[in-house]
Design an enzyme around this catalytic site. Sequence first.
Site, PDB file in Angstrom:
ATOM      1  N   ARG A 275       2.357 -10.828   6.138  1.00 36.84           N
ATOM      2  CA  ARG A 275       3.663 -10.510   6.465  1.00 36.84           C
ATOM      3  C   ARG A 275       3.910  -9.971   7.876  1.00 36.84           C
ATOM      4  O   ARG A 275       5.181 -10.115   8.146  1.00 36.84           O
ATOM      5  CB  ARG A 275       4.149 -10.044   5.343  1.00 36.84           C
ATOM      6  CG  ARG A 275       4.175 -10.898   4.087  1.00 36.84           C
ATOM      7  CD  ARG A 275       4.671 -10.231   2.692  1.00 36.84           C
ATOM      8  NE  ARG A 275       6.214 -10.124   2.704  1.00 36.84           N
ATOM      9  CZ  ARG A 275       6.946  -9.582   1.987  1.00 36.84           C
ATOM     10  NH1 ARG A 275       6.254  -8.969   0.795  1.00 36.84           N
ATOM     11  NH2 ARG A 275       8.134  -9.596   1.813  1.00 36.84           N
TER      12      ARG A 275
ATOM     13  N   PRO B 196       0.891  -1.100   0.152  1.00 30.38           N
ATOM     14  CA  PRO B 196       0.030   0.110   0.128  1.00 30.38           C
ATOM     15  C   PRO B 196       1.169   1.053   0.018  1.00 30.38           C
ATOM     16  O   PRO B 196       1.844   1.322   0.773  1.00 30.38           O
ATOM     17  CB  PRO B 196      -0.833  -0.159   1.238  1.00 30.38           C
ATOM     18  CG  PRO B 196      -0.396  -1.235   2.135  1.00 30.38           C
ATOM     19  CD  PRO B 196       0.743  -1.787   1.336  1.00 30.38           C
ATOM     20  N   GLU B 197       0.640   2.064  -1.080  1.00 30.76           N
ATOM     21  CA  GLU B 197       1.311   3.280  -1.084  1.00 30.76           C
ATOM     22  C   GLU B 197       0.252   4.338  -0.796  1.00 30.76           C
ATOM     23  O   GLU B 197      -1.177   4.067  -0.438  1.00 30.76           O
ATOM     24  CB  GLU B 197       1.935   3.423  -2.553  1.00 30.76           C
ATOM     25  CG  GLU B 197       2.940   2.561  -2.917  1.00 30.76           C
ATOM     26  CD  GLU B 197       3.470   2.553  -4.132  1.00 30.76           C
ATOM     27  OE1 GLU B 197       3.784   3.661  -4.730  1.00 30.76           O
ATOM     28  OE2 GLU B 197       3.806   1.473  -4.654  1.00 30.76           O
TER      29      GLU B 197
ATOM     30  N   HIS C 244      -4.478 -14.504  10.073  1.00 36.44           N
ATOM     31  CA  HIS C 244      -3.479 -13.333   9.890  1.00 36.44           C
ATOM     32  C   HIS C 244      -4.679 -12.272  10.367  1.00 36.44           C
ATOM     33  O   HIS C 244      -4.300 -11.131  10.132  1.00 36.44           O
ATOM     34  CB  HIS C 244      -2.815 -13.167   8.574  1.00 36.44           C
ATOM     35  CG  HIS C 244      -2.071 -14.195   8.118  1.00 36.44           C
ATOM     36  ND1 HIS C 244      -1.065 -14.680   8.950  1.00 36.44           N
ATOM     37  CD2 HIS C 244      -2.197 -14.752   6.995  1.00 36.44           C
ATOM     38  CE1 HIS C 244      -0.398 -15.711   8.534  1.00 36.44           C
ATOM     39  NE2 HIS C 244      -1.130 -15.788   7.248  1.00 36.44           N
TER      40      HIS C 244
END
Length: 287
Positions: free
Chosen positions: A123, A2-3, A104
């Site tokens: 992650r 995500p930017e 997650h």
Amino acid sequence: MPELPEVETVRRGLEPAMAGARIARAEIRRDGLRWPFPPRLAERLTGARVERLRRRSKYILADLDTGETMLLHLGMSGRIVVSGVGAPRMPGHFHHAHPAPERHDHVVLDMETGARVTFNDARRFGVLDLVATAAVEAHPLLAALGPEPLGNEFSAAHLVARFRGRRSPAKALLMDQRIVAGLGNIYVCEALFRAGIHPARPAGRIGPARLERLARAVREVLQEAIEAGGSSLRDYRQADGELGYFQHAFRVYDCAGLPCATPGCPGLVRRIVQSGRSTHYCPRCQR
DNA sequence: CGATACACCTGTGTGC
DNA sequence: TGCACACAGGTGTATC
């Protein structure tokens, strides 16, 4: 992932569920992500009302009525998804309106309205921290950030000043969050393409006219990507679970071997590695 | 100070 | 089918 465009899309998607609403219950399903969560996290969130959601660079900032701000970062694989918007309130029975937790799912916030906000991050490069609202800008993760690319402080003049004398590749400086905040691998590649600048060109050897073009390209590509709901390659989802669709508008990123998008350009998009990360560009129209 | 390498972690795709 | 390896949107820290 995500930017800036993805984070802004998530922020906007969270607003209807969170802004003005109180956190009825906070379920913290592990000790931390990239770093350990702050002490007594669940207690500090429970009962707090979210006054507003802001964004700084790739961080979402949720100001609480407790005087603290919850700081969120999605890392590479994080997503924050809302479920049960508009569901009737069923105290103590939130789970009836929501899907079962998935692998997650690390933090689950049940709002008193019945909406559920779930932070999932395979992650675990993401961040969740709490900081006094008055001191947010002094937070170590925010203190050194450069200007917002969609704000007034970002301009060609800013790039001229910051690129002057620098021999590093243009790409490396645009990726540097201290120079401009919020860009990442995708949008740097796309902006350099639109500006016709070779990603390996020494930053200090780009003329003012081309930096003017670059500043415009940065704003344009970010704006277009926000309007498209961001780019979904693997993990990223909007807050409602939908995919973004700006990936279909990529002109170079992930396009290695494909014909250049510039009409009439015979070039093929090339992939190189800079500082250990993929760079995509057209060797014909980027100089 | 600047440039680079590495670390963190899981999942997925590819080639043998 | 199994396995090794490369690679993925980020960024702080260590090292030269």
